[in-house]
Design an enzyme around this catalytic site. Structure first.
Site, PDB file in Angstrom:
ATOM      1  N   GLY A   1       0.779  -1.236   0.000  1.00 49.13           N
ATOM      2  CA  GLY A   1       0.000   0.000   0.000  1.00 49.13           C
ATOM      3  C   GLY A   1       0.809   1.284   0.000  1.00 49.13           C
TER       4      GLY A   1
ATOM      5  N   HIS B   1       1.759   0.967 -13.175  1.00 51.35           N
ATOM      6  CA  HIS B   1       2.509  -0.240 -13.511  1.00 51.35           C
ATOM      7  C   HIS B   1       4.004   0.068 -13.451  1.00 51.35           C
ATOM      8  CE1 HIS B   1       3.364  -4.122 -15.259  1.00 51.35           C
ATOM      9  NE2 HIS B   1       4.220  -3.520 -16.076  1.00 51.35           N
TER      10      HIS B   1
ATOM     11  N   ASN C   1       1.796   3.017  -2.713  1.00 50.75           N
ATOM     12  CA  ASN C   1       1.165   3.930  -3.681  1.00 50.75           C
ATOM     13  C   ASN C   1      -0.165   4.453  -3.148  1.00 50.75           C
ATOM     14  OD1 ASN C   1       2.655   4.348  -6.323  1.00 50.75           O
ATOM     15  ND2 ASN C   1       2.885   2.136  -6.002  1.00 50.75           N
TER      16      ASN C   1
ATOM     17  N   ARG D   1      -5.184  -8.664  -8.898  1.00 49.49           N
ATOM     18  CA  ARG D   1      -6.188  -9.534  -9.506  1.00 49.49           C
ATOM     19  C   ARG D   1      -6.516  -8.984 -10.894  1.00 49.49           C
ATOM     20  NH1 ARG D   1      -5.963 -14.032  -7.372  1.00 49.49           N
ATOM     21  NH2 ARG D   1      -7.898 -14.586  -8.426  1.00 49.49           N
TER      22      ARG D   1
ATOM     23  N   ASP E   1      -2.459  -4.344 -18.458  1.00 50.03           N
ATOM     24  CA  ASP E   1      -1.403  -3.322 -18.577  1.00 50.03           C
ATOM     25  C   ASP E   1      -1.457  -2.586 -19.918  1.00 50.03           C
ATOM     26  OD1 ASP E   1      -0.538  -4.026 -16.031  1.00 50.03           O
ATOM     27  OD2 ASP E   1       0.801  -5.561 -16.810  1.00 50.03           O
TER      28      ASP E   1
HETATM   29  C1  GAR Z   1       3.952  -1.183  -7.193  1.00 52.66           C
HETATM   30  O1  GAR Z   1       5.278  -1.197  -7.645  1.00 52.66           O
HETATM   31  C2  GAR Z   1       2.995  -1.207  -8.362  1.00 52.66           C
HETATM   32  O2  GAR Z   1       3.442  -0.475  -9.467  1.00 52.66           O
HETATM   33  C3  GAR Z   1       2.963  -2.671  -8.681  1.00 52.66           C
HETATM   34  O3  GAR Z   1       2.949  -3.317  -7.429  1.00 52.66           O
HETATM   35  C4  GAR Z   1       3.610  -2.501  -6.473  1.00 52.66           C
HETATM   36  C5  GAR Z   1       2.683  -2.279  -5.307  1.00 52.66           C
HETATM   37  O4  GAR Z   1       3.350  -1.636  -4.247  1.00 52.66           O
HETATM   38  N1  GAR Z   1       1.826  -3.004  -9.460  1.00 52.66           N
HETATM   39  C6  GAR Z   1       1.776  -4.013 -10.318  1.00 52.66           C
HETATM   40  O5  GAR Z   1       2.725  -4.752 -10.521  1.00 52.66           O
HETATM   41  C7  GAR Z   1       0.462  -4.174 -11.028  1.00 52.66           C
HETATM   42  N2  GAR Z   1       0.491  -5.278 -11.923  1.00 52.66           N
HETATM   43  P1  GAR Z   1       2.533  -0.824  -3.163  1.00 52.66           P
HETATM   44  O6  GAR Z   1       1.496  -1.793  -2.591  1.00 52.66           O
HETATM   45  O7  GAR Z   1       3.548  -0.438  -2.115  1.00 52.66           O
HETATM   46  O8  GAR Z   1       1.895   0.349  -3.828  1.00 52.66           O
END
Ligand code: GAR
Length: 208
Positions: free
Chosen positions: A12, A110, A14, A92, A146
């Site tokens: 979490g 992404h 982001n 998901r 994506d």
């Molecule tokens: C982030 O790096 C996001 O870009 C990536 O997962 C991470 C989540 O981190 N998302 C993906 O790979 C989507 N397919 P966070 O929970 O600390 O935000």
């Protein structure tokens, strides 16, 4: 202000960057709900501590029935009167039907410079490919994974000492800046689309 739901599956960070931006009353979206498919996502506790309503919609009881999982998502979204979804590390896949229902009202971040390196393990794959630049992308969500109109991209130069872990940390810092800023621009300017692309240049920055 738009009522946003932030979808997470884990850490979490982001989400936290978005919550911070949305706490400013002049930001055009307000965090109305943080929703996780994973009941033990650490981000849920962070959201609760920030005073934001949380919901868990566990995918596991639905076992392969994405329709039933998404019906439950839709109920949670309707109950909170949501009109914008921000995917933030939500792991998901959503069906075309759900995605179409939220067309131009669902954004994602992404960890690569799309269209390169869709899917998982993007940092290791960027290193293995020997690319010079890497980074992250925010985009409107379309049924293809994506894929979708790019709202913003932040890039960095890969350094000789970068391994997948260092690179992930460097890109994550860019993500935390890119997500709120590119969403702000999309919501404020009400930018129109032309042929499934923004009519103006995406937000872009580079950190050497
Ligand atoms: C982030 O790096 C996001 O870009 C990536 O997962 C991470 C989540 O981190 N998302 C993906 O790979 C989507 N397919 P966070 O929970 O600390 O935000």
């Amino acid at each position: 202000r738009r009522r946003a739901a932030i979808f997470i599956s884990g850490r979490g960070s982001n989400m936290t960057a978005l919550l911070r931006a949305m706490a400013d009353p002049t930001y055009p979206a307000k965090a109305a709900l943080v929703l996780s498919n994973n009941p033990t996502a650490p981000g849920l506790g962070l959201a609760a501590a920030a005073g934001v309503a949380t919901a868990v919609v566990d995918h596991r009881p639905h076992k392969g029935d994405r329709g039933a999982f998404e019906a439950e998502l839709s109920r949670a979204l309707a109950a909170a009167d949501i009109d914008l979804i921000c995917l933030a590390g939500f792991m998901r896949i959503l069906t075309g039907g759900f995605v179409d229902q939220w067309r131009d009202r669902m954004v994602n971040i992404h960890p690569s410079l799309l269209p390169a390196f869709t899917g998982l393990e993007t940092h290791a794959r960027a290193l293995a490919a020997g690319v010079a630049f890497h980074g992250c992308t925010t985009h409107l969500v379309r049924a293809e994974m994506d894929d979708g109109p790019i709202l913003g991209q932040a890039a960095l130069r890969i350094r000789p000492e970068d391994d997948a872990k260092k690179l992930a940390a460097r890109v994550l810092e860019l993500e935390h800046r890119l997500y709120p800023a590119s969403l702000l621009r999309w919501l404020n300017d009400d930018i129109t689309l032309d042929n499934n692309r923004l009519r103006i240049s995406p937000l872009a920055f580079f950190e050497d």
